[in-house]
Design a protein around this motif. Structure first.
Motif, short mmCIF file in Angstrom:
data_model
loop_
_atom_site.label_atom_id
_atom_site.label_comp_id
_atom_site.label_asym_id
_atom_site.label_seq_id
_atom_site.Cartn_x
_atom_site.Cartn_y
_atom_site.Cartn_z
N ALA A 213 -1.49 -5.86 -4.53
CA ALA A 213 -0.90 -4.71 -4.51
C ALA A 213 -0.10 -4.31 -3.45
N GLY A 214 -0.24 -4.93 -2.37
CA GLY A 214 0.50 -4.60 -1.18
C GLY A 214 1.67 -5.28 -1.55
N ALA A 215 1.77 -6.39 -1.96
CA ALA A 215 3.09 -7.40 -2.39
C ALA A 215 3.87 -6.74 -3.55
N ALA A 216 3.00 -6.00 -4.34
CA ALA A 216 3.94 -5.42 -5.52
C ALA A 216 4.69 -4.33 -5.06
N VAL B 250 -0.47 3.22 6.12
CA VAL B 250 -1.90 2.86 5.95
C VAL B 250 -2.96 3.89 6.76
N ASN B 251 -3.89 3.92 5.98
CA ASN B 251 -5.18 4.94 6.92
C ASN B 251 -5.44 4.28 8.15
N THR B 252 -6.05 2.99 7.87
CA THR B 252 -6.43 2.24 9.15
C THR B 252 -6.66 0.73 8.85
N SER C 127 -7.71 -1.71 2.96
CA SER C 127 -6.13 -1.47 3.59
C SER C 127 -5.71 -2.67 4.36
N ALA C 128 -6.61 -3.44 5.21
CA ALA C 128 -5.97 -4.42 6.04
C ALA C 128 -5.22 -5.66 4.77
N GLU D 9 -1.61 -7.16 4.65
CA GLU D 9 -1.16 -8.71 4.41
C GLU D 9 -0.49 -8.88 3.27
N GLY D 10 -0.61 -8.33 2.23
CA GLY D 10 0.29 -8.83 0.82
C GLY D 10 1.53 -8.25 0.94
#
Length: 237
Positions: A162-165, A182-184, A190-191, A195-196
């Protein structure tokens, strides 16, 4: 006329008391005709089953507990609505407890839900949760909690993907200087998203142009952090 009982319903429907019980408790083997007769009789008499007595007899409350961090968060409010729709469709009642991202409150709310003799527990953990699940209650984690491995089933998305997308979408629109708020980083999901995001930026050769901003656990905190960061950001050429 006195208060209608299960015998009143059975007599009006022309079936046994056992058949009425089977219909009202959601048993699958009841025929369509019998089910219709019983439900019609229930409607005509205004009969209301005693949920407490029924749960004592069956050792099941037909209720599910949901421990959720913040009902003001649109994601969580929509999540609880969807879960409520699903539980109602299966004849279960959803009991909701809000933890407000407070670890102490979370422990107390989980204990309170279990005291209701719930049949199952759904937990969206707080950032400080330590993976201590209540004994004797089937539990499922939602969205967060992947760091606790096989202690409980987990329903979540592929956070790294999802992060990469998200990065790929903004890059495809022609953007280079991209922020991820990001919240935390204390939360597993979230982490993983970060990373993605960073991996995709590195693969695109833009890791030096992106920034991860830790905004806080509420929308208000995030807004304040981003506005402050925008004020301090250099103006692009």
């Amino acid at each position: 006329m006195g208060k209608p009982t299960i015998k009143t319903v059975a007599r009006l429907a022309g079936v046994s008391v056992g058949s009425v019980y089977n219909v009202l408790s959601g048993k699958d083997h009841v025929g369509i005709y019998v089910r219709q007769q019983v439900l019609r009789a229930v409607a005509e008499t205004g009969y209301r089953p005693n949920a407490v007595a029924a749960s004592l007899r069956s050792q099941r409350s037909r209720s599910i507990g949901l421990c959720i961090p913040d009902l003001d968060n649109p994601f969580f409010s929509e999540l609880q609505r969807r879960i409520n729709d699903a539980t109602e469709a299966d004849g279960y009642q959803l009991i909701i407890a809000e933890t407000r991202e407070d670890g102490t409150r979370e422990v107390e709310k989980i204990a309170a839900l279990c005291a209701h003799q719930i049949d199952g527990l759904l937990i969206v953990p707080t950032a400080v949760w330590r993976g201590e699940l209540p004994g004797g209650v089937a539990s499922v984690l939602i969205d967060r909690g992947g760091e606790f491995g096989a202690r409980a089933p987990l329903v979540t998305l592929d956070n790294e993907a999802a992060g990469a997308a998200c990065f790929a979408h903004l890059r495809a629109l022609g953007h280079r200087r991209i922020w991820m708020v990001v919240n935390t980083l204390a939360l597993w999901n979230s982490a993983r998203r970060v990373e993605g995001f960073l991996r995709a930026a590195e693969e695109a050769g833009l890791k030096g142009d992106v920034e991860v901003i830790v905004g806080g656990m509420t929308a208000i905190d995030m807004g304040r952090t981003v506005l402050a960061r925008l004020g301090a950001a250099p103006v692009p050429d």
